[in-house]
Each structure stands twice: as structure tokens, then as C-alpha cells.
Write an enzyme that holds these catalytic residues in place. Structure first.
Site, short mmCIF file in Angstrom:
data_model
loop_
_atom_site.label_atom_id
_atom_site.label_comp_id
_atom_site.label_asym_id
_atom_site.label_seq_id
_atom_site.Cartn_x
_atom_site.Cartn_y
_atom_site.Cartn_z
N PRO A 107 34.98 39.09 8.36
CG PRO A 107 34.28 39.44 6.18
CD PRO A 107 35.28 38.68 6.98
CB CYS A 166 26.98 42.73 9.21
SG CYS A 166 27.33 42.67 7.44
CB ALA A 209 29.38 42.95 4.01
CD GLN A 234 32.80 40.57 2.99
OE1 GLN A 234 31.76 40.90 3.55
NE2 GLN A 234 33.23 39.31 2.97
CE1 TYR A 244 23.54 39.52 1.66
CE2 TYR A 244 25.75 38.80 2.26
CZ TYR A 244 24.46 39.12 2.62
OH TYR A 244 24.06 39.02 3.93
NE ARG A 291 33.74 34.81 4.32
CZ ARG A 291 33.15 34.99 5.49
NH1 ARG A 291 32.35 36.04 5.67
NH2 ARG A 291 33.31 34.12 6.47
NE ARG A 319 27.40 33.23 13.78
CZ ARG A 319 26.10 33.11 13.57
NH1 ARG A 319 25.29 32.83 14.56
NH2 ARG A 319 25.61 33.25 12.35
#
Length: 370
Positions: free
Chosen positions: A23, A25, A57, A100, A182, A230, A326
Site C-alpha cells: 500500500p 498513500c 492506508a 489497508q 500510527y 502489517r 517504490r
């Protein structure tokens, strides 16, 4: 035969290979609703040749979003937006799509990273943040409120309701976000959890709320679809989450019935020194969990960008699969190109099949080693 391109049974689903899109963002939603940007982004990834694509997310309640431009899944408009997106993808790809589900905790209420470097949102866009303890991520960030029992139940309810929306929207998998500093990491780490009640102190206590959320998700999400998590293998800071604690938390998730464990690290301490430029720098965390729970499906992620590197990680038994992030932003056909590099069929869609190693003379020139 490449092990990277062999099937993998993950709960009720058999993945066609061991390459998963992590995932990422996009900071491009409007009021939590996915936009045309998400359609083209996820559409490319659904054609990439990966065996599973996980959507970024996504906040389970308004205050759970990392930034004001994040996706959400707490209302009908957001659910409908995701349902339309998946329906469109299904007209050209059968690649499983997961989402996610997340709560950013004290790292919420920010700008997208290209606006003021992703720092705290200004007064016109900010909201109250929440955490395990009333301590900000950095001195110049919003100060969160420590969650009380009612607040914790609101979080649990938000995850459960978002899980129902994910099911109705047509997602094949849900991933619980318990990493990157988080909310659930904020409870797990002794560096951000300074509570003196039943949710702080010992590892058992620090795991209590994250496992409460995890158990509620397991009860809400059908076992006919994949459920994963995760989590962090390290805070990269003395006194933080240790690999041993990550194995213990992983064991608890596995015992709850989670189908995979996706090992990452960092994000909980602003001053942490993370060797993110080192190839496979997070793979040892996946390896530790795989060694501790051999029967679990474990995913490694982090600076995995070469086909032979990915093959070695899986073939050595360090992990069952790799997640690419990436590298696939740089090259949306990374899995197809990895197949070619490892002598496997590329599996391109018919519309693109005239541009493979065997059908296009230019392939070898474009993909020649530097």
C-alpha cells in the site's frame, strides 16, 4: 523454476506468484473519496503482473486519516467510490485487490508530503488527534488526547464498520495497519505508550488494544477472503519495539487467524536513524518472524528492487513473499520485467504482448544492464 513465480496459498486465496504491491498513500482523495488519479494508479498496478495489490492506508473514521487528502471508508460515498473502482478493474483484470485499514493516531491531521513537507495541517484543515498517551510525534506537531475507553471503542467500531464496507465494495483482502508509528504502533511501542492502566507497561498490556482491534476485524471479515496485518519489526531506537516483541505480536495475530504477516519498521520516532538506503534493510525482521512462526505466511518489504534479490529472499526462506513499493512506482511493469529476468513467461495482457522480450527487438536494448 523460479520460486518467486510459484503459487502461494494465503488463507482462502492462492496467489499466482510471490510479488505483492504494498500500500502506498497517494494523498489525492477528496473528502476521503477516491478520485480518477486512484483509478489510473490502481489500474496500472492491477495489470503489473503482481499477485495481489493492496490499496493505500485508508482511514476508518475521519480523524484516522494521515492527511486531509487521504482515502477513507466511513461513509456511503467513499464505499461507492471504491466499489466503482473495483468494478472497473474487474473488466480488464482478475488480480486480487486488498485495502489497508488504518488509524494514524497522533500522526494524523497532516498535509500531503509535497505541501509544507507533510507537516501538521493548518487551523483551517486540522482536527483533534488521539494516541495511547498525550504526547506529540514531534514538538511542533499537534498534541493528541490519550484515548479513554469510549475513544478506544469508537476506534474498534470504526474498524469493524469499515471492514463491512470493504466487503460490500468488493475487496478480496483487508490488511490491518499496525506499523509506521500510527495508532496501533503507538500502543505497542514503549516509546509512545506511557500509560499506567491495563494498556501500558508490559508487552502483554501494550498488545491488549491492538489485539482487541485485530480480533474485532477477524470476527467481522469473512474467512472466505484474505486478512493480513502489517507491523513493525523495530523502532530503530533504543528502548523501542524489538524483533522479539514483533515475533510475539505476530504469533498473537497468527493465532487469531490472520492469513499473512507483513513486516516493516520505523515511523514511530522522528529522530530514528533508519538505514533505508540499504537493500533489503527490513528483511531480517521478516526472517525472524518466519523462523519463530514457520507455518505463517510472511511478507518482506523495504528496498527490494531487483528480481534476483527478490528471488533470493524467497528461495532462502527468509520470507514467503515480497512486497514491492517504490520500485513499482518507478516501473509499473516491474513484476513482468522480473519474470523476464528470471526466465519466466512475462504474462502481459494480450494487448501488450507484442512488447515482450520474445516479440520486440527493442526489449533487450531498453532493459540492458546499465
Amino acid at each position: 523454476m523460479s520460486l518467486l513465480f510459484s503459487p502461494l496459498a494465503v488463507g482462502p486465496l492462492t496467489l499466482k506468484n510471490r510479488i505483492i504491491i504494498a500500500p502506498m498513500c497517494q494523498y489525492s482523495a477528496v473528502n476521503g473519496v477516491p478520485q480518477p488519479w486512484h483509478a489510473q494508479h490502481l489500474g496500472k498496478l492491477a495489470l503489473s503482473g503482481a499477485s495481489l495489490v493492496i490499496v493505500e492506508a485508508t482511514g476508518v473514521v475521519p480523524e484516522a486519516r494521515i492527511s486531509w487528502a487521504d482515502t477513507g471508508l466511513w461513509n456511503d460515498e467513499q464505499e461507492a467510490g471504491f466499489a466503482t473502482l473495483i468494478q472497473q478493474i474487474r473488466t480488464y483484470s482478475d488480480t486480487p485487490i486488498g485495502i489497508q485499514l488504518a488509524h494514524a493516531g497522533r500522526k494524523a491531521s497532516t498535509n500531503p508530503p509535497w505541501i509544507e513537507r507533510g507537516g501538521p495541517a493548518g487551523p483551517d484543515k486540522a482536527w483533534q488527534t488521539f494516541s495511547a498517551s498525550a504526547e506529540p510525534f514531534r514538538d511542533d506537531w499537534h498534541t493528541p488526547e490519550a484515548l479513554d475507553e469510549a475513544g478506544m471503542q469508537r476506534v474498534v467500531d470504526g474498524f469493524v464498520q469499515a471492514t463491512g464496507r470493504a466487503q460490500r465494495a468488493g475487496f478480496d483482502a483487508v490488511e490491518l495497519h499496525a506499523a509506521h508509528g500510527y495508532l496501533l504502533t503507538q500502543f505497542l511501542s514503549p516509546l509512545s505508550n506511557h500509560r499506567t492502566d491495563d494498556y501500558g507497561g508490559s508487552l502483554e498490556n501494550r498488545m491488549r488494544f491492538p489485539l482487541r482491534v485485530a480480533a474485532a476485524l477477524r470476527d467481522a471479515w469473512p474467512r472466505t477472503r484474505v486478512l493480513g496485518a502489517r507491523l513493525n519489526g523495530s523502532d530503530w531506537t533504543e528502548g523501542g519495539i524489538s524483533p522479539d516483541e514483533a515475533v510475539a505480536f505476530s504469533r498473537a495475530l497468527h493465532d487469531l487467524g490472520y492469513d499473512y504477516l507483513h513486516l516493516t519498521s520505523g515511523g514511530n520516532v522522528a529522530t530514528a536513524k533508519i538505514p533505508g538506503d540499504q537493500p533489503g534493510y527490513q528483511v531480517p525482521f521478516a526472517e525472524a518472524v518466519k523462523a519463530g512462526i514457520p507455518e505463517a505466511n510472511v511478507i518482506a518489504v523495504g528496498m527490494i528492487y531487483d528480481a534476483h534479490q527478490a528471488e533470493q529472499i524467497v528461495a532462502s526462506g527468509q520470507a514467503d513473499a515480497v512486497a514491492i513499493a517504490r520500485a513499482v512506482l518507478d516501473d509499473p511493469n516491474w513484476p513482468h520485467h522480473a519474470a523476464s529476468a528470471l526466465g519466466q513467461p512475462e504474462g502481459l495482457p494480450d494487448q501488450y504482448a507484442r512488447a515482450t522480450d520474445s516479440t520486440w527487438p527493442g526489449y533487450g536494448r531498453v532493459h540492458a544492464p546499465a
